[in-house]
Design a protein around this motif. Structure first.
Motif, short mmCIF file in Angstrom:
data_model
loop_
_atom_site.label_atom_id
_atom_site.label_comp_id
_atom_site.label_asym_id
_atom_site.label_seq_id
_atom_site.Cartn_x
_atom_site.Cartn_y
_atom_site.Cartn_z
N ALA A 19 -0.86 4.28 -4.72
CA ALA A 19 -2.20 3.51 -4.06
C ALA A 19 -1.88 3.47 -2.39
O ALA A 19 -2.99 2.28 -1.64
CB ALA A 19 -2.38 2.65 -5.06
N LEU A 20 -0.82 3.39 -2.01
CA LEU A 20 -0.46 3.08 -0.68
C LEU A 20 0.02 4.27 0.14
O LEU A 20 -0.32 3.76 1.68
CB LEU A 20 1.67 2.51 -1.05
CG LEU A 20 1.53 1.10 -1.71
CD1 LEU A 20 3.28 0.88 -1.14
CD2 LEU A 20 0.45 0.31 -1.06
N PHE A 21 -0.55 4.41 -0.22
CA PHE A 21 -0.61 6.20 0.85
C PHE A 21 -2.66 6.73 0.81
O PHE A 21 -2.21 7.86 0.72
CB PHE A 21 0.27 7.62 0.34
CG PHE A 21 1.39 7.16 0.40
CD1 PHE A 21 1.88 6.93 1.84
CD2 PHE A 21 2.50 6.57 -0.39
CE1 PHE A 21 3.32 6.90 2.37
CE2 PHE A 21 3.16 6.33 -0.22
CZ PHE A 21 3.96 5.95 0.38
N VAL A 22 -3.12 6.18 1.78
CA VAL A 22 -4.85 6.14 1.74
C VAL A 22 -5.29 5.68 2.89
O VAL A 22 -4.62 5.55 3.68
CB VAL A 22 -5.10 4.93 0.80
CG1 VAL A 22 -5.40 5.27 -0.40
CG2 VAL A 22 -5.07 3.37 1.07
N ASN A 28 -6.93 -1.63 3.23
CA ASN A 28 -6.77 -3.26 3.04
C ASN A 28 -6.77 -3.58 1.50
O ASN A 28 -6.17 -4.90 1.33
CB ASN A 28 -8.31 -3.65 3.24
CG ASN A 28 -8.83 -3.58 5.23
OD1 ASN A 28 -7.17 -3.51 5.68
ND2 ASN A 28 -9.77 -3.69 5.44
N ARG A 29 -7.38 -3.23 0.73
CA ARG A 29 -6.64 -3.05 -0.90
C ARG A 29 -5.63 -3.01 -1.31
O ARG A 29 -5.02 -3.48 -2.31
CB ARG A 29 -8.26 -2.22 -1.73
CG ARG A 29 -9.15 -2.55 -1.61
CD ARG A 29 -9.54 -2.32 -3.19
NE ARG A 29 -10.29 -0.03 -2.08
CZ ARG A 29 -11.58 0.15 -2.06
NH1 ARG A 29 -11.95 -0.91 -1.34
NH2 ARG A 29 -11.43 1.19 -2.05
N ALA A 30 -5.31 -1.69 -0.75
CA ALA A 30 -3.63 -1.35 -0.63
C ALA A 30 -3.14 -2.46 -0.30
O ALA A 30 -1.71 -2.43 -1.02
CB ALA A 30 -3.59 -0.51 -0.26
N LYS A 31 -2.59 -3.32 1.02
CA LYS A 31 -2.46 -3.79 1.01
C LYS A 31 -2.23 -5.22 0.59
O LYS A 31 -1.41 -6.85 0.50
CB LYS A 31 -2.88 -4.09 2.92
CG LYS A 31 -2.42 -3.18 3.83
CD LYS A 31 -3.12 -3.64 5.45
CE LYS A 31 -3.13 -5.14 5.60
NZ LYS A 31 -3.25 -5.29 7.25
N GLN A 32 -3.24 -5.91 -0.40
CA GLN A 32 -3.53 -6.73 -1.30
C GLN A 32 -2.66 -7.26 -2.22
O GLN A 32 -1.82 -8.11 -2.66
CB GLN A 32 -4.35 -6.15 -1.76
CG GLN A 32 -6.22 -7.20 -1.28
CD GLN A 32 -6.31 -8.43 -0.58
OE1 GLN A 32 -5.67 -9.24 -1.17
NE2 GLN A 32 -6.92 -8.26 0.36
N MET A 33 -1.76 -5.43 -2.72
CA MET A 33 -0.46 -5.91 -3.41
C MET A 33 0.58 -5.77 -2.87
O MET A 33 2.08 -6.95 -3.60
CB MET A 33 -0.27 -3.95 -3.44
CG MET A 33 0.69 -4.25 -4.95
SD MET A 33 1.06 -1.83 -5.43
CE MET A 33 -0.37 -1.56 -5.42
N CYS A 34 1.05 -6.04 -1.30
CA CYS A 34 2.00 -6.28 -1.21
C CYS A 34 2.03 -7.80 -0.76
O CYS A 34 3.52 -8.02 -0.88
CB CYS A 34 2.10 -5.93 0.65
SG CYS A 34 1.92 -4.01 0.36
N ARG A 35 1.05 -8.71 -0.61
CA ARG A 35 0.85 -10.21 -0.42
C ARG A 35 1.78 -10.65 -1.44
O ARG A 35 2.22 -11.26 -0.55
CB ARG A 35 -0.78 -10.84 -0.81
CG ARG A 35 -1.21 -9.56 0.76
CD ARG A 35 -2.60 -11.25 0.90
NE ARG A 35 -3.11 -10.68 1.78
CZ ARG A 35 -4.05 -10.17 1.82
NH1 ARG A 35 -5.80 -10.34 0.85
NH2 ARG A 35 -4.81 -10.34 3.56
N SER A 36 1.68 -10.61 -2.56
CA SER A 36 2.84 -11.35 -3.29
C SER A 36 3.74 -10.66 -3.78
O SER A 36 4.85 -11.23 -4.63
CB SER A 36 2.19 -11.29 -4.92
OG SER A 36 2.06 -10.24 -5.01
N CYS A 37 4.43 -9.30 -3.69
CA CYS A 37 5.47 -9.17 -3.16
C CYS A 37 6.61 -9.72 -2.76
O CYS A 37 6.77 -10.30 -2.16
CB CYS A 37 5.79 -7.37 -2.82
SG CYS A 37 6.74 -6.40 -2.86
#
Length: 98
Positions: A19-22, A28-37
Protein backbone atom coordinates in the motif's frame (compact mmCIF):
# COMPACT_ATOMS: atom_id res chain seq x y z
CA UNK A 1 12.23 7.38 23.33
CA UNK A 2 15.11 5.20 22.13
CA UNK A 3 16.02 4.17 18.62
CA UNK A 4 14.35 0.91 17.62
CA UNK A 5 16.86 -1.29 15.78
CA UNK A 6 14.18 -3.82 14.82
CA UNK A 7 11.76 -1.16 13.67
CA UNK A 8 10.32 -3.19 10.78
CA UNK A 9 8.74 -5.66 13.22
CA UNK A 10 6.54 -2.98 14.80
CA UNK A 11 5.89 -0.73 11.80
CA UNK A 12 2.26 0.18 11.16
CA UNK A 13 2.67 -1.05 7.57
CA UNK A 14 4.25 -4.42 8.33
CA UNK A 15 1.18 -6.27 7.05
CA UNK A 16 0.42 -3.99 4.10
CA UNK A 17 3.69 -2.73 2.66
CA UNK A 18 2.39 -2.81 -0.93
CA UNK A 19 0.00 0.00 0.00
CA UNK A 20 3.01 2.30 0.37
CA UNK A 21 4.13 1.95 -3.25
CA UNK A 22 1.42 3.93 -4.99
CA UNK A 23 1.23 7.06 -7.12
CA UNK A 24 -0.78 10.25 -7.24
CA UNK A 25 -3.62 10.87 -4.81
CA UNK A 26 -3.21 7.40 -3.34
CA UNK A 27 0.04 8.60 -1.74
CA UNK A 28 -1.91 10.82 0.64
CA UNK A 29 -3.93 7.83 1.81
CA UNK A 30 -0.75 5.80 2.20
CA UNK A 31 0.84 8.56 4.29
CA UNK A 32 -2.11 8.32 6.71
CA UNK A 33 -0.81 4.93 7.81
CA UNK A 34 2.48 6.55 8.84
CA UNK A 35 0.93 9.19 11.08
CA UNK A 36 0.43 6.89 14.03
CA UNK A 37 3.41 4.62 13.34
CA UNK A 38 5.71 4.29 16.36
CA UNK A 39 8.81 3.91 14.16
CA UNK A 40 8.20 6.59 11.54
CA UNK A 41 11.53 8.28 12.25
CA UNK A 42 13.52 5.04 11.94
CA UNK A 43 11.78 4.31 8.65
CA UNK A 44 12.55 7.76 7.27
CA UNK A 45 16.20 7.50 8.28
CA UNK A 46 16.44 4.14 6.51
CA UNK A 47 15.14 5.63 3.27
CA UNK A 48 17.31 8.74 3.42
CA UNK A 49 20.53 6.98 4.42
CA UNK A 50 20.10 4.35 1.72
CA UNK A 51 18.83 6.58 -1.10
CA UNK A 52 15.60 4.62 -1.45
CA UNK A 53 13.80 6.20 -4.35
CA UNK A 54 10.36 4.59 -4.36
CA UNK A 55 7.43 4.46 -1.99
CA UNK A 56 6.28 6.18 1.14
CA UNK A 57 8.90 5.95 3.89
CA UNK A 58 8.54 7.66 7.25
CA UNK A 59 5.48 9.50 6.02
CA UNK A 60 7.29 11.13 3.09
CA UNK A 61 6.86 10.61 -0.63
CA UNK A 62 9.74 10.24 -3.07
CA UNK A 63 9.40 13.90 -4.04
CA UNK A 64 9.38 15.08 -0.42
CA UNK A 65 12.50 13.05 0.38
CA UNK A 66 14.33 14.38 -2.69
CA UNK A 67 13.48 17.94 -1.66
CA UNK A 68 14.75 17.26 1.87
CA UNK A 69 17.98 15.79 0.51
CA UNK A 70 18.47 18.89 -1.67
CA UNK A 71 17.89 21.20 1.30
CA UNK A 72 20.36 19.29 3.49
CA UNK A 73 23.05 17.96 1.08
CA UNK A 74 25.80 17.74 3.70
CA UNK A 75 24.05 15.32 6.05
CA UNK A 76 26.16 12.18 6.20
CA UNK A 77 23.93 10.22 8.58
CA UNK A 78 20.22 10.91 8.68
CA UNK A 79 19.89 8.38 11.47
CA UNK A 80 22.26 10.38 13.68
CA UNK A 81 20.55 13.65 12.82
CA UNK A 82 17.05 12.30 13.41
CA UNK A 83 18.06 10.45 16.56
CA UNK A 84 19.53 13.66 17.99
CA UNK A 85 16.51 15.69 16.90
CA UNK A 86 14.15 13.18 18.49
CA UNK A 87 16.08 13.26 21.77
CA UNK A 88 15.88 17.05 21.91
CA UNK A 89 12.20 17.10 20.91
CA UNK A 90 11.03 14.42 23.35
CA UNK A 91 8.82 16.01 25.91
CA UNK A 92 7.81 18.76 23.52
CA UNK A 93 5.10 17.79 21.05
CA UNK A 94 6.67 14.45 20.04
CA UNK A 95 7.42 15.53 16.47
CA UNK A 96 10.88 15.56 14.97
CA UNK A 97 11.85 18.61 12.92
CA UNK A 98 14.31 18.14 10.05
Amino acid sequence: MTWNESWTTVAACKESQDALFVKGAEQNRAKQMCRSCPVKVECLAEALDNDIEWGIWGGMTERERRALLRRRPNVTSWRSLLETARASEDGADGRVAV
